[in-house]
Design an enzyme around this catalytic site. Structure first.
Site, short mmCIF file in Angstrom:
data_model
loop_
_atom_site.label_atom_id
_atom_site.label_comp_id
_atom_site.label_asym_id
_atom_site.label_seq_id
_atom_site.Cartn_x
_atom_site.Cartn_y
_atom_site.Cartn_z
N ASP A 124 18.46 8.31 -20.67
CA ASP A 124 19.67 8.45 -19.85
C ASP A 124 20.16 7.13 -19.22
OD1 ASP A 124 17.40 8.36 -18.29
OD2 ASP A 124 18.19 9.68 -16.74
N GLU A 147 4.35 2.29 -13.45
CA GLU A 147 4.52 0.90 -13.94
C GLU A 147 3.33 0.06 -13.52
OE1 GLU A 147 6.61 2.65 -12.07
OE2 GLU A 147 8.39 2.98 -13.30
C1 UGA Z 1 12.66 7.64 -13.04
C2 UGA Z 1 12.23 6.50 -13.92
O1 UGA Z 1 13.39 5.76 -14.35
C3 UGA Z 1 11.51 7.03 -15.16
O2 UGA Z 1 11.18 5.98 -16.02
C4 UGA Z 1 10.27 7.77 -14.69
O3 UGA Z 1 9.63 8.36 -15.79
C5 UGA Z 1 10.69 8.87 -13.73
O4 UGA Z 1 11.52 8.38 -12.67
C6 UGA Z 1 9.44 9.49 -13.13
O5 UGA Z 1 9.29 9.49 -11.91
O6 UGA Z 1 8.62 9.96 -13.92
P1 UGA Z 1 14.42 9.59 -13.73
O7 UGA Z 1 15.81 9.27 -14.10
O8 UGA Z 1 14.18 10.24 -12.43
O9 UGA Z 1 13.58 8.32 -13.90
O10 UGA Z 1 13.71 10.48 -14.89
P2 UGA Z 1 14.33 11.09 -16.19
O11 UGA Z 1 15.29 10.15 -16.78
O12 UGA Z 1 14.75 12.48 -15.91
O13 UGA Z 1 13.04 11.15 -17.14
C7 UGA Z 1 12.48 10.00 -17.73
C8 UGA Z 1 12.35 10.20 -19.24
O14 UGA Z 1 11.51 11.32 -19.50
C9 UGA Z 1 13.67 10.44 -19.93
O15 UGA Z 1 13.73 9.75 -21.14
C10 UGA Z 1 13.66 11.94 -20.13
O16 UGA Z 1 14.37 12.35 -21.29
C11 UGA Z 1 12.19 12.27 -20.28
N1 UGA Z 1 11.83 13.64 -19.81
C12 UGA Z 1 12.34 14.11 -18.64
C13 UGA Z 1 10.98 14.41 -20.55
O17 UGA Z 1 10.53 13.98 -21.62
N2 UGA Z 1 10.66 15.67 -20.11
C14 UGA Z 1 11.17 16.19 -18.96
O18 UGA Z 1 10.84 17.35 -18.61
C15 UGA Z 1 12.02 15.39 -18.20
MN MN Z 2 16.47 8.66 -15.91
#
Ligand code: UGA
Ligand code: MN
Length: 347
Positions: free
Chosen positions: A206, A291
């Site tokens: 995203d 990280e």
């Molecule tokens: C923030 C950080 O930018 C992420 O790198 C970190 O993994 C996340 O917090 C965290 O705390 O774990 P955020 O925008 O809140 O990111 O998280 P998402 O973008 O919703 O998820 C990170 C990645 O994991 C995305 O590529 C998303 O597609 C994936 N994801 C999300 C899954 O594979 N499964 C899920 O149930 C939700």
């Molecule tokens: Mn994100």
């Protein structure tokens, strides 16, 4: 007597002439107008039928032609996209391996499309996409098949106990942990950094990426770092750089973390993942410490960090979070007409 005979001959003569004339008229259709009109009507009807038939044939041929043209057009377009990215890697240039966790939701294809079309501009690039699902989905399979990039498609389901629920605040549980770890396992199993140098980047689906950051991270010796825009409830977060070295972190939230930056803000030389084969992310570390977990595990210090983006003064990556689309009118349509939009249309 003579006169009478010659008059009879004249009558006979005229009679014969008249008969010949009538026969001629009938034969050539000048006389008997009704019969002639009928003939003409029949002829016209026959021609009309023939024209109709030919018309149908022409229309069908046109349809066939248009279908073929559409197919050719699609093939040309695909070739253009696929041809753009040379899958034969240049051995002298490090390969960038982007690891992207992804999961099923209404905006998933839009995110993957945007991401892939950024990546299509890059040479020596391999995309590792890991679905958070029990099976690899049809949508992502078909999408990757046509995306034109060199890629690997994997999947692993996040177990319920560590999975974010729909109504949970997004910070409650980490996301993409097992998926990124699976990407790392794939790297370790399938690559040899002695044969081909590489750089690993964790590219969430995203975010928004400027191509310049990829050109810069390609030369990462150990770990390169840079600012990330729109994150940590700030306009940006950034490594603090003094005299070309990273000395700390500009962030409001938990500045005491060893590596107080977002996942989008660093890249790692492939070699390090072989040097430290056990290092991986964890679902059980404190929030915001993913990280730090991985970089501390590789014995990285601030001194090792290579600041990019003009000494960390430029934002080339944005932590853009897509708004969840509101689709409540689908339910309304369903209640009103018994169905929403056509489920066969992939969005
Ligand atoms: C923030 C950080 O930018 C992420 O790198 C970190 O993994 C996340 O917090 C965290 O705390 O774990 P955020 O925008 O809140 O990111 O998280 P998402 O973008 O919703 O998820 C990170 C990645 O994991 C995305 O590529 C998303 O597609 C994936 N994801 C999300 C899954 O594979 N499964 C899920 O149930 C939700
Ligand atoms: Mn994100």
């Amino acid at each position: 007597m003579y006169l009478m005979r010659s008059a009879r001959i004249w009558y006979l003569y005229f009679g014969v002439i008249l008969m010949v004339f009538m026969c001629f008229m009938v034969n050539f259709g000048v006389w008997c107008p009704n019969e002639n009109e009928q003939k003409l009507e029949n002829l016209l009807a026959r021609y009309r039928d023939q024209i109709k038939e030919k018309d149908k044939e022409v229309r069908e041929a046109g349809d066939k032609l248009r279908t073929s043209e559409k197919k050719i057009q699609d093939l040309i377009l695909n070739l253009e996209v696929r041809g753009k990215n040379n899958r034969v890697f240049d051995q002298s240039m490090p390969v960038i391996y982007a690891i992207t966790p992804t999961y099923n939701r209404s905006e998933q294809k839009a995110e993957l499309t945007r991401l892939s079309q950024t990546f299509l501009h890059l040479p020596n690039f391999h995309w590792i996409v890991i679905e958070d699902s029990a099976l690899r989905t049809k949508l992502v399979t078909n999408f990757l098949n046509l995306c034109g990039l060199s890629y690997t498609h994997l999947n692993i389901l996040t177990p319920k106990e560590v999975k974010l629920k729909l109504d949970d605040p997004n910070w409650l549980k980490p996301r993409g942990v097992l998926q990124r770890n699976m990407g790392l396992s794939w790297l370790r199993k399938n690559l040899n950094p002695e044969k081909q140098p590489g750089v690993v980047y964790f590219a969430d689906d995203d975010n928004t990426y400027d191509l310049k950051i990829f050109a810069e991270m390609r030369q990462t010796q150990k770990v390169s770092v840079w600012p990330v825009g729109l994150v940590g409830s700030l306009r940006y977060e950034s490594p603090v750089v003094k005299n070309g070295k990273v000395t700390g972190w500009f962030t409001y939230w938990k500045p005491d973390r060893p590596f107080a930056m977002d996942m989008a803000g660093f890249a790692v030389n492939l070699q390090l993942f072989f040097q430290y084969p056990e290092v991986e992310f964890s679902n059980y570390v404190k929030r915001g410490y993913q990280e730090s977990t991985i970089l501390s595990g590789m014995k990285i210090t601030l001194d090792d960090l290579e600041p990019l983006a003009d000494h960390c003064t430029k934002v080339l990556v944005w932590h853009t979070r897509t708004e969840t689309p509101k689709l409540k009118n689908e339910d309304r349509l369903n209640r009103k007409f018994g169905h929403g939009s056509d489920p066969n249309v992939e969005v």
